[in-house]
Design an enzyme around this catalytic site. Structure first.
Site, short mmCIF file in Angstrom:
data_model
loop_
_atom_site.label_atom_id
_atom_site.label_comp_id
_atom_site.label_asym_id
_atom_site.label_seq_id
_atom_site.Cartn_x
_atom_site.Cartn_y
_atom_site.Cartn_z
N HIS A 220 0.80 -1.23 0.00
CA HIS A 220 0.00 0.00 0.00
C HIS A 220 0.83 1.27 0.00
CE1 HIS A 220 1.11 -0.14 4.20
NE2 HIS A 220 0.70 1.11 4.32
C1 UD1 Z 1 -2.19 5.27 5.99
C2 UD1 Z 1 -0.88 5.74 6.61
C3 UD1 Z 1 0.18 4.67 6.47
C4 UD1 Z 1 -0.31 3.35 6.99
C5 UD1 Z 1 -1.62 2.99 6.30
C6 UD1 Z 1 -2.18 1.68 6.76
C7 UD1 Z 1 -0.35 8.15 6.50
C8 UD1 Z 1 0.49 9.16 5.82
N1 UD1 Z 1 -0.37 6.92 5.92
O1 UD1 Z 1 -1.98 5.10 4.59
O2 UD1 Z 1 1.34 5.05 7.19
O3 UD1 Z 1 0.67 2.37 6.78
O4 UD1 Z 1 -2.57 4.03 6.57
O5 UD1 Z 1 -3.33 1.35 6.03
O6 UD1 Z 1 -0.94 8.45 7.52
N2 UD1 Z 1 -9.37 4.56 2.03
C9 UD1 Z 1 -10.53 3.86 2.04
N3 UD1 Z 1 -11.09 3.54 3.24
C10 UD1 Z 1 -10.54 3.90 4.41
C11 UD1 Z 1 -9.35 4.65 4.39
C12 UD1 Z 1 -8.77 4.97 3.19
O7 UD1 Z 1 -11.07 3.50 0.99
O8 UD1 Z 1 -11.09 3.57 5.48
C13 UD1 Z 1 -8.73 4.87 0.73
C14 UD1 Z 1 -9.08 6.24 0.21
O9 UD1 Z 1 -9.15 6.17 -1.18
C15 UD1 Z 1 -7.86 7.07 0.60
C16 UD1 Z 1 -6.76 6.04 0.48
O10 UD1 Z 1 -7.34 4.80 0.88
O11 UD1 Z 1 -7.69 8.17 -0.18
C17 UD1 Z 1 -5.56 6.33 1.33
O12 UD1 Z 1 -5.93 6.50 2.70
P1 UD1 Z 1 -4.98 7.35 3.67
O13 UD1 Z 1 -5.49 7.32 5.06
O14 UD1 Z 1 -4.72 8.68 3.06
O15 UD1 Z 1 -3.60 6.61 3.59
P2 UD1 Z 1 -3.23 5.06 3.58
O16 UD1 Z 1 -2.66 4.72 2.26
O17 UD1 Z 1 -4.30 4.22 4.13
#
Ligand code: UD1
Length: 386
Positions: A220
């Site tokens: 991821h």
């Molecule tokens: C975040 C953390 C990362 C961690 C990871 C674990 C930061 C900078 N990154 O990354 O360190 O390893 O979580 O998963 O804080 N999304 C969903 N559902 C959710 C949450 C997110 O669909 O419940 C999707 C959305 O499209 C979103 C994308 O995932 O834009 C990324 O989510 P985000 O929280 O920005 O970062 P992660 O890649 O999950």
């Protein structure tokens, strides 16, 4: 010491994203024991919000539902960080905490630390001092900045102390307590869900994964999945790997979205892989403990595989957890296809790293934190009163 330490307010424990829950769960439990009446209040920023990324893990970890959910959701780094800060500030004003405890390195970790420290509330950072030395990783920025403004820093491995000393953090603020993730792992391993059940629940025919060895994939990191070139390189390597052994891949929503956005479904369809939605904690433990190898870019999984004695290939150029390489089962392989294939072949022929459990990864880190923090808060109050 700050004015706020005078208050006997609660310990505000912050979580935002999936990897935070297995760290905070054992700490909340330790705080709740009679010996350490630390009055934890759990605040969820809402950075992760899907059922599969949240409630299911809370349930698995026997973590009580958050006392407050700030409902921040997704956004750019700036928007997400700013929104957490904006919504967390009134929580501090309302609750007057004695300290704010943050874990790990996600955006919520830094955002809440910034708000707390500017309000003169001590920040306590669990899993301090880890460094990948790669400042293009958002987590690295979060780690460095959070550590600079924390008053109490709890570490999982001794290399963290060198990193913090180099960055000018006073050694008396830093305490080696071990790894709270391993507390969770040891508590819940006996409830791990077998592969069979996990595949069945996801509607994947058992025949996709033959009875022999299998590999588990998680992916991821933006550096692996956010550009078509990076994602197609790593997918090509995994496709070759899947010819050596079948793979089970619970796919993160960020990766799922990008596979579709970049039109890479075809590569996936050529892979010998059981694709699953994000899994619960007990399912992940079950998948990992019986795997021949785990291929990942996660930080926590590098530690969990070391604790389980399962070989791990880290699909990154670096790791902030060097002890998993030096003492554990981890090998950093980047996205080099040949290196990945050679490493898997060597593991399948029985030459994989066996590793050993690092110092203080003994299931008692949360207990140490509770004991130390209770004494620290007492002393802070006494210093103010004197
Ligand atoms: C975040 C953390 C990362 C961690 C990871 C674990 C930061 C900078 N990154 O990354 O360190 O390893 O979580 O998963 O804080 N999304 C969903 N559902 C959710 C949450 C997110 O669909 O419940 C999707 C959305 O499209 C979103 C994308 O995932 O834009 C990324 O989510 P985000 O929280 O920005 O970062 P992660 O890649 O999950």
């Amino acid at each position: 010491m700050t004015d706020r330490s005078k208050r006997a307010g609660p310990v505000l424990c912050v979580v935002g994203a999936r990897p935070n829950y297995m760290k905070i769960a054992p700490i909340m439990q330790a705080f709740g024991r009679d010996l350490f009446p630390l009055r934890p209040v759990l605040v969820h920023t809402g950075q992760h919000y899907d059922h599969l990324m949240n409630e299911r893990l809370f349930r698995d970890l026997e973590l009580p539902p958050p006392d407050l959910n700030l409902g921040v959701g997704s956004g750019t780094h700036a928007v997400q960080t700013a929104e957490v800060m904006r919504r967390f500030e009134p929580v501090i004003d309302d609750l007057g905490p004695s300290c704010v405890m943050v874990v790990g390195d996600v955006n919520s970790t830094l955002a809440c630390s910034l708000v707390a420290t500017k309000k003169h509330v001590p920040v306590v950072h669990v899993e301090a001092g880890l460094r990948s030395f790669d400042r293009r990783m958002p987590e690295e920025i979060n780690r460095v900045l959070t550590d600079q403004i924390s008053e109490v820093l709890y570490t999982t491995e001794r290399s963290a102390h060198e990193n913090l000393t180099r960055e000018g953090v006073a050694p008396e603020r830093v305490h080696f307590v071990g790894n709270v993730m391993i507390d969770s792992l040891q508590t819940h391993l006996k409830r791990a869900v077998p592969l069979e059940t996990t595949l069945g629940d996801a509607g994947v025919p058992r025949s996709v994964i033959s009875d022999g060895p299998y590999g588990v994939v998680t992916l991821h990191r933006p550096s692996n999945v956010d550009t078509p070139q990076a994602l197609s390189t790593v997918l090509a390597a995994l496709e070759s790997a899947s010819r050596l052994l079948p793979l089970v891949w619970p796919m993160h929503p960020r990766t799922q979205a990008n596979v579709e956005r970049f039109g890479l479904e075809k590569t996936l369809s050529r892979m010998r892989v059981a694709l699953l939605p994000p899994q619960g904690y007990l399912e992940m433990l079950g998948l990992m403990q019986d795997a021949a190898v785990v291929l990942t870019d996660s930080g926590g999984i590098q530690e969990e595989t070391t604790a389980l004695g399962v070989p791990c290939l880290t699909l990154r150029e670096n790791t902030e957890r060097p002890i998993t390489v030096e003492q554990g089962t981890n090998t950093v392989v980047g996205s080099d296809r040949q290196l990945i294939l050679d490493s898997i072949a060597s593991i399948l022929s029985g030459k994989g790293k066996k590793g050993r459990l690092p110092e203080l990864w003994d299931g008692r880190a949360s207990q140490r934190i509770a004991e130390h923090l209770a004494a620290w808060l007492d002393a802070a109050r006494d210093r103010i009163a004197a």
